[in-house]
Design a protein around this motif. Structure first.
Motif, PDB file in Angstrom:
ATOM      1  N   ALA A 192      56.554  34.410 120.815  1.00 47.66           N
ATOM      2  CA  ALA A 192      55.492  34.552 119.808  1.00 47.66           C
ATOM      3  C   ALA A 192      56.096  34.597 118.406  1.00 47.66           C
ATOM      4  O   ALA A 192      55.584  33.972 117.472  1.00 47.66           O
ATOM      5  CB  ALA A 192      54.681  35.812 120.085  1.00 47.66           C
ATOM      6  N   ALA A 193      57.205  35.313 118.277  1.00 49.36           N
ATOM      7  CA  ALA A 193      57.869  35.408 116.973  1.00 49.36           C
ATOM      8  C   ALA A 193      58.295  34.018 116.504  1.00 49.36           C
ATOM      9  O   ALA A 193      58.144  33.657 115.338  1.00 49.36           O
ATOM     10  CB  ALA A 193      59.076  36.336 117.062  1.00 49.36           C
ATOM     11  N   LYS A 194      58.803  33.229 117.445  1.00 55.55           N
ATOM     12  CA  LYS A 194      59.244  31.859 117.130  1.00 55.55           C
ATOM     13  C   LYS A 194      58.085  31.027 116.560  1.00 55.55           C
ATOM     14  O   LYS A 194      58.232  30.325 115.559  1.00 55.55           O
ATOM     15  CB  LYS A 194      59.785  31.226 118.417  1.00 55.55           C
ATOM     16  N   CYS A 195      56.944  31.118 117.217  1.00 55.32           N
ATOM     17  CA  CYS A 195      55.750  30.389 116.743  1.00 55.32           C
ATOM     18  C   CYS A 195      55.408  30.813 115.316  1.00 55.32           C
ATOM     19  O   CYS A 195      55.128  29.972 114.456  1.00 55.32           O
ATOM     20  CB  CYS A 195      54.536  30.704 117.620  1.00 55.32           C
ATOM     21  N   MET A 196      55.429  32.108 115.089  1.00 55.89           N
ATOM     22  CA  MET A 196      55.000  32.635 113.793  1.00 55.89           C
ATOM     23  C   MET A 196      56.013  32.301 112.696  1.00 55.89           C
ATOM     24  O   MET A 196      55.640  31.976 111.574  1.00 55.89           O
ATOM     25  CB  MET A 196      54.777  34.148 113.874  1.00 55.89           C
ATOM     26  N   GLU A 197      57.295  32.371 113.032  1.00 52.81           N
ATOM     27  CA  GLU A 197      58.350  32.027 112.058  1.00 52.81           C
ATOM     28  C   GLU A 197      58.200  30.588 111.586  1.00 52.81           C
ATOM     29  O   GLU A 197      58.495  30.246 110.449  1.00 52.81           O
ATOM     30  CB  GLU A 197      59.744  32.178 112.698  1.00 52.81           C
ATOM     31  N   MET A 198      57.750  29.749 112.501  1.00 51.64           N
ATOM     32  CA  MET A 198      57.612  28.331 112.192  1.00 51.64           C
ATOM     33  C   MET A 198      56.387  28.031 111.341  1.00 51.64           C
ATOM     34  O   MET A 198      56.262  26.953 110.770  1.00 51.64           O
ATOM     35  CB  MET A 198      57.510  27.589 113.524  1.00 51.64           C
ATOM     36  N   GLY A 199      55.485  28.987 111.264  1.00 49.17           N
ATOM     37  CA  GLY A 199      54.309  28.791 110.425  1.00 49.17           C
ATOM     38  C   GLY A 199      52.995  28.646 111.179  1.00 49.17           C
ATOM     39  O   GLY A 199      51.956  28.367 110.571  1.00 49.17           O
ATOM     40  N   CYS A 200      53.035  28.850 112.489  1.00 52.21           N
ATOM     41  CA  CYS A 200      51.768  28.877 113.224  1.00 52.21           C
ATOM     42  C   CYS A 200      50.935  30.026 112.665  1.00 52.21           C
ATOM     43  O   CYS A 200      51.475  31.031 112.207  1.00 52.21           O
ATOM     44  CB  CYS A 200      52.016  29.092 114.718  1.00 52.21           C
ATOM     45  N   ASP A 201      49.630  29.881 112.714  1.00 53.36           N
ATOM     46  CA  ASP A 201      48.767  30.873 112.084  1.00 53.36           C
ATOM     47  C   ASP A 201      48.493  32.081 112.977  1.00 53.36           C
ATOM     48  O   ASP A 201      48.182  33.160 112.474  1.00 53.36           O
ATOM     49  CB  ASP A 201      47.450  30.211 111.681  1.00 53.36           C
ATOM     50  N   ALA A 202      48.581  31.876 114.277  1.00 49.73           N
ATOM     51  CA  ALA A 202      48.338  32.965 115.228  1.00 49.73           C
ATOM     52  C   ALA A 202      48.802  32.512 116.606  1.00 49.73           C
ATOM     53  O   ALA A 202      49.141  31.338 116.801  1.00 49.73           O
ATOM     54  CB  ALA A 202      46.846  33.319 115.261  1.00 49.73           C
ATOM     55  N   VAL A 203      48.814  33.453 117.547  1.00 51.74           N
ATOM     56  CA  VAL A 203      49.085  33.098 118.948  1.00 51.74           C
ATOM     57  C   VAL A 203      48.049  33.795 119.826  1.00 51.74           C
ATOM     58  O   VAL A 203      47.484  34.815 119.437  1.00 51.74           O
ATOM     59  CB  VAL A 203      50.507  33.520 119.413  1.00 51.74           C
ATOM     60  N   LEU A 204      47.813  33.205 120.985  1.00 52.52           N
ATOM     61  CA  LEU A 204      46.925  33.838 121.963  1.00 52.52           C
ATOM     62  C   LEU A 204      47.746  34.125 123.216  1.00 52.52           C
ATOM     63  O   LEU A 204      48.370  33.216 123.768  1.00 52.52           O
ATOM     64  CB  LEU A 204      45.733  32.940 122.284  1.00 52.52           C
ATOM     65  N   VAL A 205      47.764  35.375 123.627  1.00 50.20           N
ATOM     66  CA  VAL A 205      48.583  35.783 124.773  1.00 50.20           C
ATOM     67  C   VAL A 205      47.703  36.498 125.794  1.00 50.20           C
ATOM     68  O   VAL A 205      46.876  37.321 125.427  1.00 50.20           O
ATOM     69  CB  VAL A 205      49.717  36.731 124.314  1.00 50.20           C
ATOM     70  N   ASN A 206      47.897  36.140 127.051  1.00 54.15           N
ATOM     71  CA  ASN A 206      47.182  36.861 128.106  1.00 54.15           C
ATOM     72  C   ASN A 206      48.128  37.234 129.245  1.00 54.15           C
ATOM     73  O   ASN A 206      48.505  38.382 129.410  1.00 54.15           O
ATOM     74  CB  ASN A 206      46.007  36.015 128.627  1.00 54.15           C
ATOM     75  N   THR A 207      48.576  36.219 129.992  1.00 56.31           N
ATOM     76  CA  THR A 207      49.371  36.491 131.196  1.00 56.31           C
ATOM     77  C   THR A 207      50.620  37.325 130.911  1.00 56.31           C
ATOM     78  O   THR A 207      50.939  38.249 131.674  1.00 56.31           O
ATOM     79  CB  THR A 207      49.777  35.161 131.867  1.00 56.31           C
ATOM     80  N   ALA A 208      51.327  37.002 129.823  1.00 61.80           N
ATOM     81  CA  ALA A 208      52.578  37.713 129.530  1.00 61.80           C
ATOM     82  C   ALA A 208      52.331  39.213 129.393  1.00 61.80           C
ATOM     83  O   ALA A 208      53.172  40.036 129.770  1.00 61.80           O
ATOM     84  CB  ALA A 208      53.217  37.159 128.262  1.00 61.80           C
ATOM     85  N   ILE A 209      51.173  39.579 128.863  1.00 66.77           N
ATOM     86  CA  ILE A 209      50.844  40.999 128.713  1.00 66.77           C
ATOM     87  C   ILE A 209      50.296  41.548 130.030  1.00 66.77           C
ATOM     88  O   ILE A 209      50.751  42.581 130.526  1.00 66.77           O
ATOM     89  CB  ILE A 209      49.813  41.198 127.573  1.00 66.77           C
ATOM     90  N   ALA A 210      49.348  40.822 130.616  1.00 68.24           N
ATOM     91  CA  ALA A 210      48.652  41.336 131.805  1.00 68.24           C
ATOM     92  C   ALA A 210      49.575  41.492 133.009  1.00 68.24           C
ATOM     93  O   ALA A 210      49.340  42.346 133.862  1.00 68.24           O
ATOM     94  CB  ALA A 210      47.486  40.421 132.167  1.00 68.24           C
ATOM     95  N   THR A 211      50.619  40.671 133.093  1.00 68.48           N
ATOM     96  CA  THR A 211      51.480  40.739 134.276  1.00 68.48           C
ATOM     97  C   THR A 211      52.784  41.501 134.011  1.00 68.48           C
ATOM     98  O   THR A 211      53.658  41.554 134.872  1.00 68.48           O
ATOM     99  CB  THR A 211      51.817  39.321 134.804  1.00 68.48           C
ATOM    100  N   ALA A 212      52.907  42.098 132.827  1.00 62.67           N
ATOM    101  CA  ALA A 212      54.088  42.927 132.552  1.00 62.67           C
ATOM    102  C   ALA A 212      53.996  44.231 133.368  1.00 62.67           C
ATOM    103  O   ALA A 212      52.898  44.651 133.740  1.00 62.67           O
ATOM    104  CB  ALA A 212      54.164  43.241 131.063  1.00 62.67           C
ATOM    105  N   ASN A 213      55.121  44.833 133.622  1.00 60.62           N
ATOM    106  CA  ASN A 213      55.098  46.115 134.345  1.00 60.62           C
ATOM    107  C   ASN A 213      54.304  47.159 133.564  1.00 60.62           C
ATOM    108  O   ASN A 213      53.599  47.979 134.136  1.00 60.62           O
ATOM    109  CB  ASN A 213      56.521  46.632 134.568  1.00 60.62           C
ATOM    110  N   ASP A 214      54.469  47.137 132.251  1.00 59.13           N
ATOM    111  CA  ASP A 214      53.723  48.047 131.390  1.00 59.13           C
ATOM    112  C   ASP A 214      52.961  47.214 130.351  1.00 59.13           C
ATOM    113  O   ASP A 214      53.476  46.939 129.262  1.00 59.13           O
ATOM    114  CB  ASP A 214      54.692  49.011 130.696  1.00 59.13           C
TER     115      ASP A 214
END
Lengths: 261, 70
Positions: A192-214
């Motif tokens: 996500a940081a990589k996307c933002m550093e490059m100038g993307c305006d936002a990111v949408l995240v679901n699986t990476a958060i939902a399937t994390a241990n915490d």
């Protein structure tokens, strides 16, 4: 000055959009959304199981979050339009993430049908955010059709593979006038940081958060990464070189100067 | 004599003993009216119309709501 993200005439301070699918327990959703400080969340529309009582996802979404339904399950433009209209009738506003997928193996979106659905729904007054295969030509056509943002995928949905479409998204960021939001496939906060550093305006995240241990802690980690990446983009990164470029002065060393023979 | 109707709800064929309105069907199933949307024979039904729409033989009813999604 505030760093504001404007999508479809609405201002957002937070650039992490969060999807609410796949959470093992719906109660986690509320904590995750709060930890992520997200202002825009996605949901899906499905048939109700009329024979068993179900908790509703809306009960776990903080009141100040904007809710955007996706059109998942749609295999063509007509199905996406039908889902969008039903979602609007659900009473959570007119924001819609168009998702048209006919490929069940990789879940890659159908850009042509996505464009058709975008054309129809923007005319009906929807705020349309199309999920798409990264492609400059289609992205331009989506903007022309009235898309409020474009959402190129980083990697296949739910794959946690990371930001694999970087080169094309970089071009889109330069050329597309509406916000570019990387959606799908991001696996860890550094993606996500990589996307933002490059100038993307936002990111949408679901699986990476939902399937994390915490999931709650991971949501916070993504929030920090998005903020860090955005701040780095605004700061303007220094030039990069093939060879070393000393950080410390190259004079005044505590040593004998070399004798020139 | 009770009037029997055969309808389709969310893709499943169902036989009903008695003619109801859609609103009665929803209440009978314990669904929260504020959380669902009904598509009646491919037309979205506004909440106001639920109480005035009588279920008849051959109807196709879809009842949908939001779930978690990305």
């Amino acid at each position: 000055m505030k760093d504001v993200l404007n999508i479809g005439g609405r201002e957002f301070l937070n650039r992490l959009l969060v999807g609410t699918g796949k959470f093992p327990d719906k109660r986690l959703v509320k904590d995750v959304l709060e930890a992520a400080q997200t202002e825009l969340v996605t949901v899906a529309l499905r048939r109700v199981d009329i024979d068993s009582e179900q908790e509703n996802i809306l009960d776990y979404i903080p009141k100040d979050c904007l809710i955007m339904s996706n059109t998942s399950g749609a295999r063509n433009a007509d199905e996406a339009v039908r889902i969008a209209r039903l979602a609007k009738a659900c009473g959570c506003g007119n924001w819609i993430k168009i998702e048209v997928i006919s490929d069940n193996k990789y879940l890659l979106p159908d850009n042509v049908e996505t464009l058709k659905a975008t054309e129809i729904l923007t005319k009906e007054g929807f705020i349309v955010l199309p999920y798409m295969n990264p492609d400059l030509t289609i992205a331009r056509q989506l903007v022309e059709a009235g898309a409020a943002a474009v959402m190129p995928l980083g990697a296949p949905i739910g794959s946690n593979r990371g930001f694999k479409t970087e080169e094309i998204v970089k071009i889109m960021v330069k050329e597309i006038s509406v916000p570019v939001i990387v959606d799908a496939g991001l696996g860890v906060p550094s993606d996500a940081a990589k996307c933002m550093e490059m100038g993307c305006d936002a990111v949408l995240v679901n699986t990476a958060i939902a399937t994390a241990n915490d999931p709650v802690k991971m949501a916070k980690a993504f929030d920090l990464a998005v903020k860090a990446g955005r701040m780095a983009y605004i700061s303007g990164a220094g030039a990069s070189f093939e060879q070393a470029n000393a950080s410390s002065p190259l004079t005044g060393f505590l040593r004998e100067e070399m004798q020139v023979k | 004599m009770e009037y029997k109707v055969q309808i389709r709800i969310n893709g499943k064929q169902i036989n009903m003993d008695k003619v109801n309105t859609i609103l009665e069907l929803i209440q009978d199933k314990g669904l929260n009216i504020d959380r669902i949307v009904v598509e009646y024979n491919h037309q979205i039904l506004s909440k106001e119309k639920l109480a005035y729409t009588f279920i008849k033989d051959g109807d196709n009813i879809e009842i949908v709501s939001f779930v978690g999604g990305g």
